[in-house]
Structure formats: structure tokens, C-alpha cells
Design an enzyme around this catalytic site. Structure first.
Site, short mmCIF file in Angstrom:
data_model
loop_
_atom_site.label_atom_id
_atom_site.label_comp_id
_atom_site.label_asym_id
_atom_site.label_seq_id
_atom_site.Cartn_x
_atom_site.Cartn_y
_atom_site.Cartn_z
N ASN A 1 0.92 -1.32 -0.02
CA ASN A 1 -0.14 -0.01 0.05
C ASN A 1 0.99 1.33 0.08
OD1 ASN A 1 0.43 0.50 2.95
ND2 ASN A 1 -0.61 -1.15 3.28
N ASP B 1 -4.80 -6.09 4.77
CA ASP B 1 -5.79 -6.86 5.14
C ASP B 1 -5.95 -8.36 4.43
OD1 ASP B 1 -6.97 -4.96 6.72
OD2 ASP B 1 -8.07 -3.99 5.05
N LYS C 1 9.57 -17.09 -10.44
CA LYS C 1 9.21 -15.88 -11.06
C LYS C 1 7.81 -16.43 -11.91
CE LYS C 1 9.46 -11.95 -14.28
NZ LYS C 1 10.43 -11.46 -15.21
N LYS D 1 -12.63 -3.34 18.67
CA LYS D 1 -11.19 -3.72 19.06
C LYS D 1 -10.80 -3.44 20.35
CE LYS D 1 -10.26 -3.57 14.18
NZ LYS D 1 -9.32 -3.48 12.89
#
Length: 401
Positions: A210, A279, A289, A341
Site C-alpha cells: 500500500n 488486510d 517468478k 477492538k
């Protein structure tokens, strides 16, 4: 923080050039700086250099009194809020340990009651000599602090420990000294911070990741260390230097970050999870590869472990802080995370709002507490935002944690 007075004592070694750079950085950081030089230091750099950089008189001779109404070495000793000896040679360390006062530097040091920091710089064998070690232990017993030298190539051609700490590190040490005085409640707190992205491997050349740069988490770790906390930073792959005084644990994948966070959670007082953890990860990875083939491919993904939720289930007296990087329904999503959480606090930001997304140097936060309170942090630098976050965490110290 009120403007502070730094007395920089410069003694003779090739690292004097670093002391010149340090003087400039201290001035830029809004410190008042006065410089005292030994005769050997003047063999490397002239007093004029330090005069230009400090914008003040440079003191070199005990018997030169520019102001007849004052005794110079007593006056500047009383003036200092902090004394920094950089570079500190084996000679000055030995003199100071034995109370010798035979020049401007040593007479000033013996006259000062301010805290003293010493940044040694010398050959690796000199640094390891029993006499030097004994002298350093003596000075530590007097209450003096040492800034450990770096390891690497030395001017004499040797490789080893003895290079004076870099000006940036010395500036951080000075900043930390004064910041700690303003935040005594953080002294000795054990803080665990996660930062950066994770990389989830597809094959030897490809991975999913990300846009996280790690800048926010690193700023938090640096700010906590500056306040006197014992900071462990678990970091995904980033292009940032470790903050001064922080223990760095590099990881790559979400699984590695989970294992590291889980291992250190039990000993932490405060946990701040600023990392952007994947996630999902590829269900299958390839040891070779993947070659191009005609048409499209599909990569099946599986959920990674929810680190923050796992820590929330385990927490006892830890203060647990999360981050919510959202593009919509920010408050609703953030408050849901606080509840699901078992967080004490969450810092939410919009990743689509200008100046507040990934990779930039600024951020705008909204802090949501478990009890319903919320505090806005207007758009500012990530370093300043980190300070605001720590200020918001501090009241939780007395609320049953």
C-alpha cells in the site's frame, strides 16, 4: 519551549568540523549558543567559523576578559542551561574526570552546575583503553551523560567505534533533554509503535502493498522517545532513518508484524498501531517468478490476522491506540473500531483530503476516545500531529491504566 542556552565546548579532533555543523543546526532550532574552544580545536577550525555560525563571541583564553565587569568562564558557566562537549577527546575526558582546570574549556566546565553531555570522538583503541573507560565511568558517576560514538571508518584509517555522533543525532539528544523536562509523566514508559506498510509476497519479484510511507508512525516513535519513553518501533519496509533513541524491529509481512507485536505487547505500557497492515495476502505464493501467459490471471486472496483486534482481546492495563485511515464515514468507522477492538483511543484521518493522506509530510486527525470524547488536530506537520496525539494519550495514564 522557551529559548534555551547551549554552551558548546569544542576540543581538538578532526570531528571539529561536525561541531561547526552542529552549531548551525542548534541556531536554526532557535537555541542560544556560545562556543568555547581548546587550543587544539583551533588547529582544525578557526574561532571565526564558530563566531559566524553562533553569532556570538567565541571563548578561547581564560585570561582574555572581554567584559571587565565579569569573569568570562564563570559568566558563561552560569549562563548555560546545558553544556555539550563535542567532540570530546580522551584528553578532555581525562582532565574532567580528575578535576584539572588548565584552560578556558576545563575552567568553564568545573565552574558550571548545568547538566553536561559528552560526545566522545577518538581512535577505536583509545576509546577501548582502560584509562579512558575508567574516566568515562567516573564522569557518569558525577552525573554526566554520554552520547555514544558511532562505528565505522575513522579518520586514522581504522574501522571501529569512535566516530563522534552525527550533528543530527546530537541535536536530537539536546531536544530530547529539554522536552523530557516538560513531560515527566513519560519517563520510563514502555511504548510500542507500529509503522509503515507490509508487503505480501506473490513470487520472488512481486508483492502486494500500500501507499504508507511510515512517516506518521516514525514521528510518533520519535516524539515518545523525546519525552523519555522506552520506545520499540516495529516497522514495515520504508525509506526512513530510525529515530534517535528508538529500538527498531524491521518486518516485511503482516504475519511478521503480528508476531512482533504479539511478542512485545505484554511488556508495553502504551501501544500505538500506526502501521497500514495488509488486510489480505495471496493464498498461494510462488518460489519461481510467474511468467506471462496469454489472457488474464486470478490470484486468490486470504485474510491476514487482525493485529489490533488481537491485541485488544489480550490487553490488561495497556493503553491501546489505533489509526483509522478512511475515505468515507470517518467518524462512524472510527468509533466502530474503538468498540470492536477495545481501543482507548483512535486517530482517524481522511486519505482523500488534501494534505492528510499517505506519503505526505502533513496530517489532519480527529481523535476519538472510548468514552465518547473527541479532539480535533488541525492540519499540521506529522511531527506536530504526533505531539498532539501523545498529549491526548497522557490523561489516560491516570484513568486506570
Amino acid at each position: 519551549m522557551a529559548k534555551k542556552n547551549i554552551l558548546l565546548c569544542v576540543t581538538g579532533g578532526i570531528a571539529v568540523f561536525k561541531a561547526a555543523a552542529l552549531t548551525s543546526k542548534l541556531i536554526q532550532e532557535n537555541y542560544n549558543v556560545k562556543v568555547v574552544m581548546s587550543s587544539s580545536a583551533r588547529e582544525f577550525v578557526t574561532p571565526l567559523t564558530f563566531q559566524a555560525l553562533s553569532r556570538d563571541h567565541v571563548y578561547v583564553d581564560t585570561f582574555t576578559e572581554p567584559n571587565p565587569a565579569k569573569i568570562a568562564h564563570i559568566d558563561i558557566a552560569d549562563w548555560a542551561d546545558l553544556v555539550l562537549i563535542a567532540p570530546a577527546t580522551a584528553n578532555i575526558i581525562g582532565k574532567l574526570a580528575h578535576g584539572i582546570a588548565d584552560d578556558m574549556v576545563t575552567t568553564t566546565l568545573l565552574a558550571s552546575t548545568a547538566p553536561v553531555m559528552i560526545a566522545p570522538a577518538m581512535n577505536v583503541h583509545m576509546y577501548d583503553h582502560p584509562a579512558v573507560k575508567k574516566n568515562m565511568e567516573t564522569l557518569k558517576g558525577f552525573g554526566y551523560d554520554f552520547v555514544e560514538p558511532d562505528e565505522g571508518y575513522l579518520a586514522c584509517g581504522y574501522e571501529g567505534k569512535g566516530r563522534m555522533a552525527e550533528p543530527e543525532d546530537l541535536l536530537a539528544v539536546v531536544n530530547h533533554h529539554f522536552i523530557r523536562q516538560s513531560h515527566p509523566n513519560w519517563h520510563g514508559k514502555r511504548v510500542l509503535v507500529t509503522a509503515g506498510p507490509t508487503q505480501e509476497v506473490i513470487d520472488p519479484v512481486r508483492f502486494f502493498s500500500n501507499r504508507s510511507s511510515g512517516k506518521m508512525g516514525y514521528a510518533i516513535a520519535e516524539a515518545a522517545a523525546a519525552r523519555g519513553a522506552e520506545v520499540t518501533l516495529i516497522s514495515g519496509p520504508v525509506s526512513l532513518d530510525p529515530p534517535h533513541g528508538v529500538r527498531l524491529l524491521p518486518v516485511t509481512s503482516a504475519e511478521e508484524m503480528y508476531n512482533a507485536a504479539d511478542a512485545h505487547f505484554g511488556s508495553a505500557d502504551i501501544v500505538i498501531k500506526a502501521a497500514a497492515v495488509a488486510d489480505y495476502r495471496p493464498k498461494d505464493t510462488h518460489s519461481q517468478k510467474m511468467k506471462k501467459t496469454p489472457g488474464d490471471i486470478q490470484i486468490e486472496m486470504e485474510r491476514t490476522k487482525d493485529i489490533l483486534k488481537s491485541l485488544g482481546r489480550k490487553k490488561t492495563k495497556q493503553i491501546l491506540v489505533g489509526f483509522a485511515a478512511e475515505s468515507e464515514n470517518i467518524e462512524e468507522n472510527a468509533r466502530n473500531k474503538v468498540e470492536s477492538k477495545r481501543l482507548d483511543l483512535i486517530a482517524a484521518n481522511s486519505i482523500v483530503k488534501e494534505g492528510s493522506g499517505f506519503q505526505g509530510d502533513t496530517n489532519e486527525l480527529m481523535l476519538y476516545y472510548a468514552d465518547g470524547r473527541k479532539i480535533p488536530v488541525p492540519l499540521t506537520t506529522k511531527h506536530e500531529a504526533a505531539g498532539h496525539l501523545l498529549n491526548a494519550i497522557e490523561p489516560l495514564f491516570s484513568e486506570g491504566h
